[in-house]
Design a protein around this motif. Structure first.
Motif, PDB file in Angstrom:
ATOM      1  N   UNK A 132     -26.702   0.245  10.581  1.00 32.71           N
ATOM      2  CA  UNK A 132     -26.763   0.965   9.357  1.00 32.71           C
ATOM      3  C   UNK A 132     -26.124   0.403   8.108  1.00 32.71           C
ATOM      4  N   UNK A 133     -26.865   0.878   7.248  1.00 32.28           N
ATOM      5  CA  UNK A 133     -26.123   0.175   5.518  1.00 32.28           C
ATOM      6  C   UNK A 133     -24.316   0.492   6.034  1.00 32.28           C
ATOM      7  N   UNK A 134     -24.153   0.269   5.174  1.00 37.00           N
ATOM      8  CA  UNK A 134     -22.407   0.972   5.208  1.00 37.00           C
ATOM      9  C   UNK A 134     -21.964   0.667   6.470  1.00 37.00           C
ATOM     10  N   UNK A 135     -21.394   1.637   6.625  1.00 42.00           N
ATOM     11  CA  UNK A 135     -20.909   2.035   8.102  1.00 42.00           C
ATOM     12  C   UNK A 135     -21.408   2.245   9.416  1.00 42.00           C
ATOM     13  N   UNK A 136     -21.289   1.142  10.223  1.00 40.46           N
ATOM     14  CA  UNK A 136     -22.426   1.544  11.522  1.00 40.46           C
ATOM     15  C   UNK A 136     -21.845   2.405  12.133  1.00 40.46           C
ATOM     16  N   UNK A 137     -22.530   2.313  13.812  1.00 40.55           N
ATOM     17  CA  UNK A 137     -22.427   4.096  14.617  1.00 40.55           C
ATOM     18  C   UNK A 137     -21.215   3.138  14.720  1.00 40.55           C
ATOM     19  N   UNK A 138     -20.294   2.156  15.062  1.00 41.39           N
ATOM     20  CA  UNK A 138     -19.065   2.251  15.661  1.00 41.39           C
ATOM     21  C   UNK A 138     -17.981   2.853  14.901  1.00 41.39           C
ATOM     22  N   UNK A 139     -18.320   2.604  13.439  1.00 43.06           N
ATOM     23  CA  UNK A 139     -17.722   3.170  12.036  1.00 43.06           C
ATOM     24  C   UNK A 139     -17.322   4.431  12.530  1.00 43.06           C
ATOM     25  N   UNK A 140     -18.764   5.118  12.797  1.00 42.28           N
ATOM     26  CA  UNK A 140     -18.872   6.903  12.589  1.00 42.28           C
ATOM     27  C   UNK A 140     -17.806   7.055  13.284  1.00 42.28           C
ATOM     28  N   UNK A 141     -17.691   6.631  14.735  1.00 41.93           N
ATOM     29  CA  UNK A 141     -17.380   6.455  16.089  1.00 41.93           C
ATOM     30  C   UNK A 141     -15.285   7.124  15.864  1.00 41.93           C
ATOM     31  N   UNK A 142     -15.231   5.533  15.442  1.00 39.04           N
ATOM     32  CA  UNK A 142     -13.813   5.399  15.165  1.00 39.04           C
ATOM     33  C   UNK A 142     -13.540   6.489  13.551  1.00 39.04           C
ATOM     34  N   UNK A 143     -14.564   6.782  12.871  1.00 38.16           N
ATOM     35  CA  UNK A 143     -14.541   8.079  11.401  1.00 38.16           C
ATOM     36  C   UNK A 143     -14.328   9.495  12.282  1.00 38.16           C
ATOM     37  N   UNK A 144     -14.030  10.029  13.338  1.00 35.26           N
ATOM     38  CA  UNK A 144     -14.218  11.247  13.898  1.00 35.26           C
ATOM     39  C   UNK A 144     -13.022  11.280  14.987  1.00 35.26           C
ATOM     40  N   UNK A 145     -13.148  10.669  15.223  1.00 33.60           N
ATOM     41  CA  UNK A 145     -11.394  10.120  16.534  1.00 33.60           C
ATOM     42  C   UNK A 145      -9.930  11.714  16.268  1.00 33.60           C
ATOM     43  N   UNK A 146     -10.007  11.579  14.623  1.00 30.76           N
ATOM     44  CA  UNK A 146      -9.145  12.533  14.433  1.00 30.76           C
ATOM     45  C   UNK A 146      -9.393  14.192  14.709  1.00 30.76           C
ATOM     46  N   UNK A 147     -10.402  14.277  15.062  1.00 25.84           N
ATOM     47  CA  UNK A 147     -10.375  15.423  15.630  1.00 25.84           C
ATOM     48  C   UNK A 147     -11.398  15.450  17.195  1.00 25.84           C
ATOM     49  N   UNK A 148     -11.432  16.264  18.189  1.00 21.59           N
ATOM     50  CA  UNK A 148     -12.325  16.335  19.358  1.00 21.59           C
ATOM     51  C   UNK A 148     -13.750  16.019  19.076  1.00 21.59           C
ATOM     52  N   UNK A 149     -13.688  14.414  19.735  1.00 21.23           N
ATOM     53  CA  UNK A 149     -15.239  14.666  19.371  1.00 21.23           C
ATOM     54  C   UNK A 149     -16.690  14.614  20.145  1.00 21.23           C
ATOM     55  N   UNK A 150     -17.562  14.253  19.740  1.00 18.49           N
ATOM     56  CA  UNK A 150     -18.736  15.056  20.726  1.00 18.49           C
ATOM     57  C   UNK A 150     -19.518  13.736  21.648  1.00 18.49           C
ATOM     58  N   UNK A 151     -19.821  13.809  22.848  1.00 21.10           N
ATOM     59  CA  UNK A 151     -20.414  12.861  23.153  1.00 21.10           C
ATOM     60  C   UNK A 151     -20.959  11.981  22.073  1.00 21.10           C
ATOM     61  N   UNK A 152     -21.523  10.746  22.096  1.00 24.22           N
ATOM     62  CA  UNK A 152     -22.310  10.059  21.947  1.00 24.22           C
ATOM     63  C   UNK A 152     -23.157   9.263  22.977  1.00 24.22           C
ATOM     64  N   UNK A 153     -24.252   9.164  22.445  1.00 20.54           N
ATOM     65  CA  UNK A 153     -25.367   7.757  22.681  1.00 20.54           C
ATOM     66  C   UNK A 153     -25.850   6.962  21.701  1.00 20.54           C
ATOM     67  N   UNK A 154     -25.423   6.322  22.203  1.00 24.08           N
ATOM     68  CA  UNK A 154     -26.231   4.996  21.065  1.00 24.08           C
ATOM     69  C   UNK A 154     -27.330   4.743  21.241  1.00 24.08           C
ATOM     70  N   UNK A 155     -28.225   3.853  20.318  1.00 24.45           N
ATOM     71  CA  UNK A 155     -29.901   4.157  20.182  1.00 24.45           C
ATOM     72  C   UNK A 155     -29.921   3.152  19.367  1.00 24.45           C
ATOM     73  N   UNK A 156     -30.248   1.532  20.251  1.00 20.51           N
ATOM     74  CA  UNK A 156     -30.188   0.863  19.039  1.00 20.51           C
ATOM     75  C   UNK A 156     -31.679  -0.163  19.387  1.00 20.51           C
ATOM     76  N   UNK A 157     -32.122  -1.017  18.775  1.00 18.37           N
ATOM     77  CA  UNK A 157     -32.884  -1.809  18.863  1.00 18.37           C
ATOM     78  C   UNK A 157     -32.409  -3.614  19.628  1.00 18.37           C
ATOM     79  N   UNK A 158     -31.011  -3.349  19.667  1.00 15.13           N
ATOM     80  CA  UNK A 158     -29.730  -4.600  19.589  1.00 15.13           C
ATOM     81  C   UNK A 158     -29.215  -4.774  20.734  1.00 15.13           C
ATOM     82  N   UNK A 159     -29.745  -4.940  22.395  1.00 13.44           N
ATOM     83  CA  UNK A 159     -28.721  -4.747  23.456  1.00 13.44           C
ATOM     84  C   UNK A 159     -27.694  -5.834  23.923  1.00 13.44           C
TER      85      UNK A 159
END
Length: 265
Positions: free
Chosen positions: A58-85
């Motif tokens: 995604x432009x700007x913050x990619x999915x991995x940045x989102x995961x890192x950005x919420x580590x200060x709280x109890x994070x949810x479960x993540x499922x990555x959806x992408x066109x790039x294996x």
């Protein structure tokens, strides 16, 4: 239990398509959608969902940045959806429940939701046990100590040695020395790095005898000792290979990719 879910993708059609595919799952409630990483971090922190379907590129913050950005709280479960294996290994490192390729396959989505249910049920059981211990500590501290001991000692019920009758001899195999196990019908091929033995037993029965914190299925016919894994090598179609201490390589099928997240973290 309702699985409160947020969808994150910068493509509006991708979000709409995923919403349609999630409709058959009565326990999944889409509480919000986001079109970029910054918005996703803010809403995850505010709404505290159980599950997030997250696009990687995604432009700007990619999915991995989102995961890192919420580590200060109890994070949810993540499922990555992408066109790039090629992002598969990093998805494992982010401890994702699964990694889905676009367009999302309905069968793989159903498998993913089942994994989410299992993860959330395990988390709920752990929370219930902690609450029970807290109550016991207040009203019956002596019983709380007993209860805690029972939990910590539960691993003792798993085998430390396995007797294998092979070629007319009985071998006593230390479970910790087992690298991996492969099924061949009602027979199990047990590999210890420098030796291999044949055991007449089903995989289901053998799994019950092994500590699941160490021994995990990575393929419908393969169990691996996670302590023996030394390297993860990406492969095509989101699969990967585990390189073991002996140098042997074991394939992880797409159905069991979440196992890798247990030790690649």
């Amino acid at each position: 239990m309702t699985i409160r879910t947020i969808l994150v993708d910068d493509e509006k059609l991708a979000i709409q398509g995923l919403q349609v595919r999630l409709e058959p799952f009565d326990d999944v409630e889409v509480i919000d959608t986001c079109s970029n990483g910054r918005e996703a971090i803010r809403k995850i922190k505010t709404e505290k969902p159980d599950l997030v379907f997250l696009d990687i590129q995604m432009p700007g913050f990619d999915g991995f940045s989102v995961v890192k950005g919420v580590m200060e709280i109890e994070p949810p479960l993540f499922v990555f959806v992408t066109a790039y294996e090629e992002h598969a290994i990093r998805a494992f490192e982010a401890n994702a429940v699964n990694y889905l390729m676009k367009p999302v396959d309905e069968d793989k989505l159903a498998d993913t939701i089942e994994r989410v249910r299992q993860r959330l049920a395990e988390k709920k059981s752990a929370e219930d046990a902690e609450q029970l211990l807290d109550v016991l500590a207040e009203v019956a501290p002596d019983r709380a100590a007993d209860f805690g001991g029972d939990i910590s000692e539960s691993a003792d019920r798993f085998e430390k040695l396995i007797n294998v009758k092979d070629r007319g001899q009985i071998f006593r195999v230390e479970v910790d020395s087992i690298e991996h196990i492969e099924a061949a019908g009602d027979y199990m091929c047990i590999y210890t790095g420098d030796n291999s033995l044949i055991l007449r037993e089903t995989m289901k029965d053998l799994e019950r005898r092994l500590d699941p914190r160490k021994f995990q299925r990575v393929h419908r016919s393969t169990i691996v000792n996670l302590d023996q894994v030394r390297q993860v090598k990406p492969h095509t179609n989101g699969e990967c290979f585990l390189v073991l201490d002996s140098g042997a390589e074991v394939k992880v099928s797409r159905s069991y990719r979440d196992v890798v997240a247990r030790f690649v973290h």
